[in-house]
Design a protein around this motif. Structure first.
Motif, PDB file in Angstrom:
ATOM      1  N   GLU A  61      13.605   2.643   4.804  1.00 23.15           N
ATOM      2  CA  GLU A  61      13.616   1.229   4.431  1.00 23.15           C
ATOM      3  C   GLU A  61      14.625   0.933   3.326  1.00 23.15           C
ATOM      4  O   GLU A  61      15.179  -0.165   3.269  1.00 23.15           O
ATOM      5  CB  GLU A  61      12.215   0.778   4.029  1.00 23.15           C
ATOM      6  CG  GLU A  61      11.267   0.749   5.216  1.00 23.15           C
ATOM      7  CD  GLU A  61       9.928   0.117   4.916  1.00 23.15           C
ATOM      8  OE1 GLU A  61       9.814  -0.664   3.961  1.00 23.15           O
ATOM      9  OE2 GLU A  61       8.981   0.399   5.674  1.00 23.15           O
ATOM     10  N   MET A  62      14.867   1.898   2.462  1.00 25.45           N
ATOM     11  CA  MET A  62      15.830   1.717   1.375  1.00 25.45           C
ATOM     12  C   MET A  62      17.243   2.101   1.795  1.00 25.45           C
ATOM     13  O   MET A  62      18.197   1.816   1.084  1.00 25.45           O
ATOM     14  CB  MET A  62      15.422   2.556   0.155  1.00 25.45           C
ATOM     15  CG  MET A  62      14.126   2.121  -0.507  1.00 25.45           C
ATOM     16  SD  MET A  62      14.259   0.520  -1.313  1.00 25.45           S
ATOM     17  CE  MET A  62      15.483   0.849  -2.565  1.00 25.45           C
ATOM     18  N   ILE A 105       1.448   2.226  -5.850  1.00 24.53           N
ATOM     19  CA  ILE A 105       1.400   1.639  -7.189  1.00 24.53           C
ATOM     20  C   ILE A 105       0.060   2.000  -7.811  1.00 24.53           C
ATOM     21  O   ILE A 105      -0.981   1.878  -7.172  1.00 24.53           O
ATOM     22  CB  ILE A 105       1.591   0.107  -7.131  1.00 24.53           C
ATOM     23  CG1 ILE A 105       3.009  -0.217  -6.636  1.00 24.53           C
ATOM     24  CG2 ILE A 105       1.322  -0.526  -8.496  1.00 24.53           C
ATOM     25  CD1 ILE A 105       3.272  -1.694  -6.430  1.00 24.53           C
ATOM     26  N   SER A 106       0.097   2.435  -9.041  1.00 27.80           N
ATOM     27  CA  SER A 106      -1.119   2.777  -9.776  1.00 27.80           C
ATOM     28  C   SER A 106      -1.676   1.524 -10.429  1.00 27.80           C
ATOM     29  O   SER A 106      -0.979   0.867 -11.210  1.00 27.80           O
ATOM     30  CB  SER A 106      -0.792   3.824 -10.856  1.00 27.80           C
ATOM     31  OG  SER A 106      -1.824   3.894 -11.810  1.00 27.80           O
ATOM     32  N   GLU A 107      -2.925   1.189 -10.122  1.00 28.70           N
ATOM     33  CA  GLU A 107      -3.535   0.012 -10.746  1.00 28.70           C
ATOM     34  C   GLU A 107      -3.606   0.189 -12.258  1.00 28.70           C
ATOM     35  O   GLU A 107      -3.316  -0.745 -13.012  1.00 28.70           O
ATOM     36  CB  GLU A 107      -4.932  -0.229 -10.173  1.00 28.70           C
ATOM     37  CG  GLU A 107      -4.915  -0.754  -8.758  1.00 28.70           C
ATOM     38  CD  GLU A 107      -6.300  -1.078  -8.248  1.00 28.70           C
ATOM     39  OE1 GLU A 107      -7.125  -1.582  -9.027  1.00 28.70           O
ATOM     40  OE2 GLU A 107      -6.537  -0.812  -7.063  1.00 28.70           O
ATOM     41  N   GLY A 149       0.819  -1.211   0.000  1.00 27.85           N
ATOM     42  CA  GLY A 149       0.000   0.000   0.000  1.00 27.85           C
ATOM     43  C   GLY A 149       0.850   1.256   0.000  1.00 27.85           C
ATOM     44  O   GLY A 149       2.078   1.206  -0.102  1.00 27.85           O
ATOM     45  N   GLU A 150       0.180   2.367   0.127  1.00 23.38           N
ATOM     46  CA  GLU A 150       0.833   3.673   0.068  1.00 23.38           C
ATOM     47  C   GLU A 150       1.870   3.827   1.180  1.00 23.38           C
ATOM     48  O   GLU A 150       1.648   3.391   2.305  1.00 23.38           O
ATOM     49  CB  GLU A 150      -0.242   4.762   0.204  1.00 23.38           C
ATOM     50  CG  GLU A 150       0.300   6.166   0.093  1.00 23.38           C
ATOM     51  CD  GLU A 150      -0.794   7.198   0.184  1.00 23.38           C
ATOM     52  OE1 GLU A 150      -1.337   7.578  -0.869  1.00 23.38           O
ATOM     53  OE2 GLU A 150      -1.106   7.622   1.321  1.00 23.38           O
ATOM     54  N   LYS A 151       3.000   4.445   0.801  1.00 23.70           N
ATOM     55  CA  LYS A 151       4.055   4.717   1.779  1.00 23.70           C
ATOM     56  C   LYS A 151       4.561   6.138   1.593  1.00 23.70           C
ATOM     57  O   LYS A 151       4.689   6.628   0.476  1.00 23.70           O
ATOM     58  CB  LYS A 151       5.224   3.752   1.620  1.00 23.70           C
ATOM     59  CG  LYS A 151       4.915   2.321   2.030  1.00 23.70           C
ATOM     60  CD  LYS A 151       6.180   1.602   2.427  1.00 23.70           C
ATOM     61  CE  LYS A 151       5.980   0.157   2.717  1.00 23.70           C
ATOM     62  NZ  LYS A 151       5.011  -0.185   3.705  1.00 23.70           N
ATOM     63  N   THR A 210       2.149   6.479  -8.515  1.00 19.13           N
ATOM     64  CA  THR A 210       1.631   7.844  -8.392  1.00 19.13           C
ATOM     65  C   THR A 210       2.012   8.379  -7.024  1.00 19.13           C
ATOM     66  O   THR A 210       2.238   7.615  -6.076  1.00 19.13           O
ATOM     67  CB  THR A 210       0.097   7.903  -8.551  1.00 19.13           C
ATOM     68  OG1 THR A 210      -0.505   7.100  -7.538  1.00 19.13           O
ATOM     69  CG2 THR A 210      -0.331   7.434  -9.921  1.00 19.13           C
ATOM     70  N   GLY A 211       2.093   9.686  -6.932  1.00 19.67           N
ATOM     71  CA  GLY A 211       2.425  10.328  -5.675  1.00 19.67           C
ATOM     72  C   GLY A 211       1.420  11.407  -5.345  1.00 19.67           C
ATOM     73  O   GLY A 211       0.817  11.995  -6.239  1.00 19.67           O
TER      74      GLY A 211
END
Length: 102
Positions: free
Chosen positions: A40-41, A74-76, A30-32, A62-63
């Motif tokens: 995390e990176m 993530i954009s569906e 989901g959105e982060k 998308t942001g």
């Protein structure tokens, strides 16, 4: 105006980097927030920004702005487009006998 090949290249550029693959894996849940992705990176904000620009330009991610941070997902629609693009460019014509005209 970008050609169809340039638009296709944006999608594959987004997918061809190990760090961007990792980002996409993190976004599966989901959105982060960018701040979470940075942690995390384990990468500086400027590096994350570079990778997110490529992912967003491809349409796969998308942001949305929220104060000083951007939240990504993530954009569906972008995901479906990338899958359809891969199928389109790797499809084999039924009429193709496999013989080369060279």
């Amino acid at each position: 105006m970008a050609t169809v090949y340039e638009e296709r290249a944006k999608v594959f550029k987004a997918l061809c980097d190990a760090r961007r693959q990792h980002i996409l894996e993190l976004l599966h849940g989901g959105e982060k927030c960018a701040c979470v992705l940075i942690d995390e990176m384990n990468m500086p904000q400027s590096s994350l920004s570079y990778h997110m620009k490529i992912l967003c330009e491809s349409g796969i991610v998308t942001g949305r702005e929220d104060g000083k941070w951007t939240h990504y997902r993530i954009s569906e629609q972008g995901s479906r487009k990338a899958i359809a693009l891969l199928k389109e460019i790797t499809a084999v014509d039924d009429d193709d006998t496999g013989a080369s005209s060279c």
